[in-house]
Design an enzyme around this catalytic site. Structure first.
Site, PDB file in Angstrom:
ATOM      1  N   ARG A   1      64.053  -5.368 -10.574  1.00  0.00           N
ATOM      2  CA  ARG A   1      64.842  -4.386  -9.818  1.00  0.00           C
ATOM      3  C   ARG A   1      65.487  -3.444 -10.820  1.00  0.00           C
ATOM      4  NH1 ARG A   1      64.985  -5.483  -4.552  1.00  0.00           N
ATOM      5  NH2 ARG A   1      64.523  -7.626  -3.916  1.00  0.00           N
TER       6      ARG A   1
ATOM      7  N   GLU B   1      62.853  10.139  -2.508  1.00  0.00           N
ATOM      8  CA  GLU B   1      61.567  10.026  -1.819  1.00  0.00           C
ATOM      9  C   GLU B   1      61.734   9.274  -0.509  1.00  0.00           C
ATOM     10  OE1 GLU B   1      58.847   9.725  -5.902  1.00  0.00           O
ATOM     11  OE2 GLU B   1      59.166   7.954  -4.648  1.00  0.00           O
TER      12      GLU B   1
ATOM     13  N   PHE C   1      53.385   7.256  -4.677  1.00  0.00           N
ATOM     14  CA  PHE C   1      54.659   7.754  -5.213  1.00  0.00           C
ATOM     15  C   PHE C   1      54.807   7.528  -6.716  1.00  0.00           C
ATOM     16  CE2 PHE C   1      55.527   3.611  -3.116  1.00  0.00           C
ATOM     17  CZ  PHE C   1      55.828   2.840  -4.233  1.00  0.00           C
TER      18      PHE C   1
ATOM     19  N   ARG D   1      53.148  -2.088   0.713  1.00  0.00           N
ATOM     20  CA  ARG D   1      53.074  -1.632  -0.684  1.00  0.00           C
ATOM     21  C   ARG D   1      51.705  -1.984  -1.260  1.00  0.00           C
ATOM     22  NH1 ARG D   1      57.451  -1.544  -4.628  1.00  0.00           N
ATOM     23  NH2 ARG D   1      56.653  -0.489  -6.501  1.00  0.00           N
TER      24      ARG D   1
ATOM     25  N   GLU E   1      51.946   3.259  -0.692  1.00  0.00           N
ATOM     26  CA  GLU E   1      52.042   2.520   0.570  1.00  0.00           C
ATOM     27  C   GLU E   1      50.895   2.917   1.480  1.00  0.00           C
ATOM     28  OE1 GLU E   1      54.960   0.854   2.250  1.00  0.00           O
ATOM     29  OE2 GLU E   1      56.159   0.709   0.425  1.00  0.00           O
TER      30      GLU E   1
ATOM     31  N   ARG F   1      51.753  -6.197  -3.107  1.00  0.00           N
ATOM     32  CA  ARG F   1      52.895  -6.438  -3.990  1.00  0.00           C
ATOM     33  C   ARG F   1      52.906  -7.870  -4.508  1.00  0.00           C
ATOM     34  NH1 ARG F   1      57.826  -4.622  -1.285  1.00  0.00           N
ATOM     35  NH2 ARG F   1      58.916  -5.722  -2.937  1.00  0.00           N
TER      36      ARG F   1
ATOM     37  N   LYS G   1      67.407   2.068  -3.203  1.00  0.00           N
ATOM     38  CA  LYS G   1      66.978   2.323  -1.825  1.00  0.00           C
ATOM     39  C   LYS G   1      68.190   2.516  -0.925  1.00  0.00           C
ATOM     40  CE  LYS G   1      66.388  -2.661  -1.057  1.00  0.00           C
ATOM     41  NZ  LYS G   1      65.414  -3.748  -0.789  1.00  0.00           N
TER      42      LYS G   1
ATOM     43  N   LYS H   1      61.200   6.528   2.110  1.00  0.00           N
ATOM     44  CA  LYS H   1      60.817   5.116   2.038  1.00  0.00           C
ATOM     45  C   LYS H   1      60.028   4.790   3.300  1.00  0.00           C
ATOM     46  CE  LYS H   1      62.548   0.544   0.859  1.00  0.00           C
ATOM     47  NZ  LYS H   1      61.510  -0.163   1.637  1.00  0.00           N
TER      48      LYS H   1
END
Length: 505
Positions: free
Chosen positions: A369, A209, A297, A216, A260, A231, A375, A211
């Protein structure tokens, strides 16, 4: 329970560097705390206040009353005084707050005063952050740590989760569900240098996807009510009317989405991040000059059904069924590295940050994470925390310039210094950071160096990581330079020392 019990436990935790020893100290205390004080105890030992902010900083803690010789203050008494301090507002509130602070500190011993002072100023760094406290709660309550983590994902406030575990065990923890209107910590991504490397890590076909270089957001809707959170779980509903309108137009009225918001130029290319960030920070939510677009997303809840435990492929299918295509982040599913690199190149060509490569089988690891999200950016970047700043020389005289950079160590709750940089700073950034860091100064200056509270996250570009005996972590960044500050991120969300160490040649 007396406050002195927490102060002594805090000292023991700080003095013991071993993770298991810290857990043992905390679990022993939590096994003795009463049900009406458990949430208070967990909050204090985590360096938090149940009241979050009460309007008392380190400048308010000068000239304190003489401490008591005998400890008698209970947790409920301390919590009541903090509630009263927070409640002060309007004319005369400053004097009333000062009187209550004196009453608070006059009711405790010297060791308790020191503990409270560090707690109120955010300096209770003893290595008892979430990871250690989760294990301690699990040990004290005789429940699996995984159950505590899952409940925390859904509730978002560890003291409440810990109190439930101590009172009701696994059954109480499983009673927590995703609630519309109560945000959860977002899932975060690891890093890889290329799409090819990311695909190799995942080990098969993946979703790739774009970024986006936006802010966010987590969007909630229940009936006609819409809430939008950052976030860091701050409520920004009033500041993003475009997103509220987009959510209100959806046919499904019970859902939670991850995405986002971003300011776009007329040709569809993104505005600089600072433009989007400034617009989102605007309290009035005006759209006259900088309109916002939204792209989702992930779906955490659709039609009243929680989706966190489902694999990414199923969550995305639910998203596609709930949201128009024009509101969904561009996505490609492939196992072909060449095709993935081309998709990455197109995202960069259009002005975006890069891509996120996602395993189709990964669940939503809120607040962590997860290994299933990786990413990829066109240059090496890290989100690091500023630990200190040095005064500049020459044309930068009178400005705080050289930044001391640290990576987060979740095992200890501390930071590992990776080096310094003054590169990439514009005159505007120099002026801004001088004002900010003087406000965050932590004690007296050390010659040219001003030590600051480790709360400010900065995005750093660099050419590589090298081994170095100059810093305790044994590594340093090569040619580090400032890209931008990230006020939308907490220090605990910075890149970890382990992830930096993984980049060593």
């Amino acid at each position: 329970m007396l406050l002195i019990d927490l102060a002594r436990t805090s000292a023991a935790v700080a003095a013991d560097s071993a993770r298991l020893a810290k857990i043992r100290h905390l679990a022993e205390l939590l096994g003795r705390v009463g049900p009406d004080e458990a949430e208070i105890a967990i909050a204090y030992l985590s360096g938090e206040l149940p009241q979050r902010q009460i309007g008392v900083g380190w400048r308010s803690l000068s000239d304190l009353p003489e401490p008591r010789l005998v400890a008698t203050a209970t947790l409920t008494r301390i919590d009541s005084l903090l509630e009263q301090i927070k409640a002060q507002s309007g004319p005369g509130s400053q004097g009333a707050r000062r009187a209550l602070v004196n009453e608070l500190f006059g009711a405790v011993t010297r060791q308790e005063q020191a503990f409270l002072g560090r707690l109120l100023t955010g300096e209770l760094r003893q290595g008892a952050l979430n990871g250690v406290m989760i294990e301690a709660i699990a040990k004290a309550a005789s429940v699996p740590a995984a159950e505590v983590r899952r409940a925390l994902t859904l509730r978002g406030w560890l003291p409440a989760v810990g109190a439930a575990a101590l009172a009701g065990g696994v059954e109480a923890l499983r009673a927590f569900h995703l609630e519309v209107g109560r945000p959860v910590a977002p899932m975060l991504a690891q890093s890889a240098p290329t799409v090819t490397a990311a695909l190799e890590k995942i080990g098969g076909p993946a979703a790739i996807e774009w970024k986006l270089d936006g802010v966010r957001v987590q969007a909630h809707r229940s009936g006609d009510q819409v809430g939008v959170f950052t976030r860091t779980l701050d409520d920004i509903t009033a500041q993003v009317p475009e997103l509220v309108e987009a959510m209100s137009r959806l046919e499904i009225d019970d859902l939670v989405l991850d995405g986002e918001v971003i300011a776009l130029q007329a040709d569809g290319r993104p505005e600089p991040f600072q433009v989007t960030s400034a617009r989102v920070a605007t309290k009035i939510g005006s759209r006259d000059s900088v309109p916002l677009s939204v792209f989702f997303f992930d779906a955490l809840r659709v039609n009243g059904v929680d989706l966190l435990d489902l694999p990414d492929a199923e969550r995305h299918a639910a998203l596609v069924g709930a949201v128009p295509a024009e509101l969904i982040t561009p996505r490609l599913v492939t196992g072909d590295a060449e095709e993935g690199e081309a998709f990455f190149g197109e995202a960069i060509r259009r002005g975006h940050e890069g891509v996120v490569v996602k395993s189709p089988s990964t669940p939503y690891a809120a607040g962590r994470r997860g290994a299933g999200w990786i990413k990829v950016k066109p240059r090496h970047t890290l989100d690091l925390v500023v630990l200190a700043v040095e005064w500049g020389h020459g044309r930068r005289e009178g400005k705080l310039s050289n930044l001391h950079l640290g990576a987060f160590d979740p095992e200890t709750g501390d930071f590992v210094m990776l080096g310094k940089t003054f590169k990439g700073l514009t005159d505007e950034l120099l002026a801004w950071q001088t004002e900010q860091f003087l406000r965050l100064a932590d004690g007296p200056t050390d010659g040219w160096t001003v030590h600051v509270k480790p709360v400010m996250v900065v995005e750093i570009a660099f050419d590589g990581v090298q081994r170095s005996s100059r810093y305790p972590g044994g590594m340093a960044l090569r040619f580090a330079r400032v890209l931008r500050y990230r006020p939308d991120k907490r220090a605990e969300e910075a890149d970890t020392a382990a992830s930096v160490r993984a980049l060593l040649p």
